[in-house]
Design a protein around this motif. Structure first.
Motif, short mmCIF file in Angstrom:
data_model
loop_
_atom_site.label_atom_id
_atom_site.label_comp_id
_atom_site.label_asym_id
_atom_site.label_seq_id
_atom_site.Cartn_x
_atom_site.Cartn_y
_atom_site.Cartn_z
N LEU A 24 -0.15 -2.98 -5.00
CA LEU A 24 0.82 -1.44 -4.84
C LEU A 24 1.53 -1.35 -6.00
O LEU A 24 1.28 0.05 -6.73
N ASP A 64 -5.45 3.23 -3.68
CA ASP A 64 -3.87 3.02 -4.76
C ASP A 64 -3.87 4.04 -5.95
O ASP A 64 -2.74 4.77 -6.47
N THR A 88 0.23 -1.19 -9.23
CA THR A 88 -0.34 0.21 -9.73
C THR A 88 0.61 1.31 -10.02
O THR A 88 0.37 2.73 -10.66
#
Length: 291
Positions: free
Chosen positions: A147, A192, A150
Motif C-alpha cells: 500500500l 490500491d 503504491t
C-alpha cells in the motif's frame, strides 16, 4: 500501418519477475514510433519524463525528441532499458539525459529537476508517468508495504515532482500526468492502484484550477490510458489476465505505447493552449460507464 497484436495473440504470453525488462518480453511493446511524422511542435523546449525507461515513458521520450524537445528520463531500476531509451533518442538526433531516482523520495525528485535544468538551462514540460501496481484478489492481501509503495509512487511522487518543477515552469509550459481508465471504472484486483489513479485525476483538475488563477499560465492535464501493453503488465498481473490482455475494449486489443505518445505531444504543445484540467482518454473504447 503497423500491425497491432490482438488480445488472442497474448494467449502464450508469459509473466515476468518485477521489475520486468522490456527487452525480455516475448511480445515486445511497440514503442519505437517508426511511423510517427513529426512537425517540430516542441522545438526549443526541455522535458522531464518519469518512468521514462520503457513502455509509455519511452514512447513519449521518443515522440518529444522527434518533435524537437531535449528530454530527460527518470527511472528507478532498469538500467539497460533506460540506456536503450537514451540510445533510441540519440539515434533520432535528440538529446537524452538519463537520471536514476526514486520518486518516493522528495529530495531525489528535487535533484532530478535541478540536474535537468543544469543540463538544458530550462524545463518546460513535466510528465509524471512513473507508477507501481501489484494485483491482489482480496483487499485483505494488500500488505502495508504494498500500500505504501503504491500510494507513495503514484501520488507522493507526482506531488513531489510538481513541487520541484514548478519554480522553473513559466507561461505556456505544461504538466502532464498519467492517469488510467481504471481510476474511473475501478478494477477488482487493483484496488490500491485504482484508488491512486482516481487521485491523480482529482489532482490534475485541482491543480488546473489553482494554476489557472495564477499569472504563469501553466496548464495541467492528464492522459487516461486504457489497457496498454507495457512491462508492468506481465510483471504485476496474474497469468490469466496477461493472456487475455485488452480483450474487453471495443477495438479488441490492448493499446501500444506509441499509440499513447501523440496525446502527450498534443498536451505539451501550443496546439492545446486552451486545454487545462482535461482528462484525455486513449482507451481503445473502454468506457468509464462500464467494463
Amino acid at each position: 500501418m503497423t500491425r497491432r497484436p490482438k488480445a488472442e495473440d497474448f494467449k502464450d504470453a508469459q509473466t515476468l519477475p518485477y521489475p520486468a525488462k522490456q527487452s525480455e518480453m516475448k511480445i515486445p511493446p511497440q514503442s519505437d514510433l517508426r511511423t510517427y511524422r513529426a512537425a517540430g511542435k516542441l522545438e526549443g523546449r526541455a522535458a522531464l519524463i518519469t518512468g521514462g525507461d520503457s513502455g509509455i515513458g519511452r514512447a513519449v521520450a521518443l515522440a518529444f525528441a522527434l518533435e524537437g524537445a531535449r528530454v530527460a528520463i527518470l527511472y528507478n531500476e532498469n538500467d539497460s532499458d533506460a540506456q536503450d531509451t537514451r540510445r533510441m533518442v540519440e539515434e533520432r538526433g535528440g538529446a537524452c539525459l538519463v537520471l536514476r531516482a526514486d520518486v518516493r523520495d522528495r529530495a531525489q525528485c528535487q535533484d532530478a529537476v535541478e540536474q535537468t535544468v543544469r543540463a538544458y538551462g530550462q524545463l518546460n514540460v513535466l510528465v509524471n508517468n512513473a507508477a507501481y501496481q501489484h494485483a491482489q484478489t482480496s483487499i485483505l492481501d494488500i500488505t502495508e508495504e504494498q500500500l505504501r509503495r503504491t500510494v507513495e509512487t503514484n501520488l507522493y511522487g507526482y506531488v513531489f515532482m510538481i513541487q520541484a518543477a514548478l519554480p522553473h515552469l513559466k507561461s505556456g509550459d505544461a504538466i502532464i500526468n498519467t492517469g488510467s481508465i481504471v481510476g474511473e471504472t475501478g478494477n477488482e484486483i487493483l484496488v490500491d492502484y485504482t484508488a491512486t489513479k482516481g487521485g491523480i485525476h482529482a489532482l490534475t483538475r485541482s491543480l488546473a484550477l489553482q494554476f489557472g488563477k495564477l499569472d504563469n499560465g501553466i496548464r495541467v492535464n492528464a492522459v487516461v490510458p486504457g489497457p496498454v501493453w507495457t512491462p508492468n503488465i506481465p510483471a504485476t498481473m496474474p497469468l490469466d489476465e496477461v493472456q487475455k490482455f485488452g480483450h474487453e475494449v471495443a477495438l479488441g486489443r490492448p493499446g501500444q505505447p506509441e499509440e499513447l505518445a501523440p496525446a502527450y505531444v498534443y498536451l505539451a504543445s501550443d496546439d492545446s493552449s486552451f486545454v487545462t484540467g482535461s482528462l484525455l482518454h486513449v482507451t481503445g473504447g473502454k468506457l468509464s460507464s462500464g467494463s
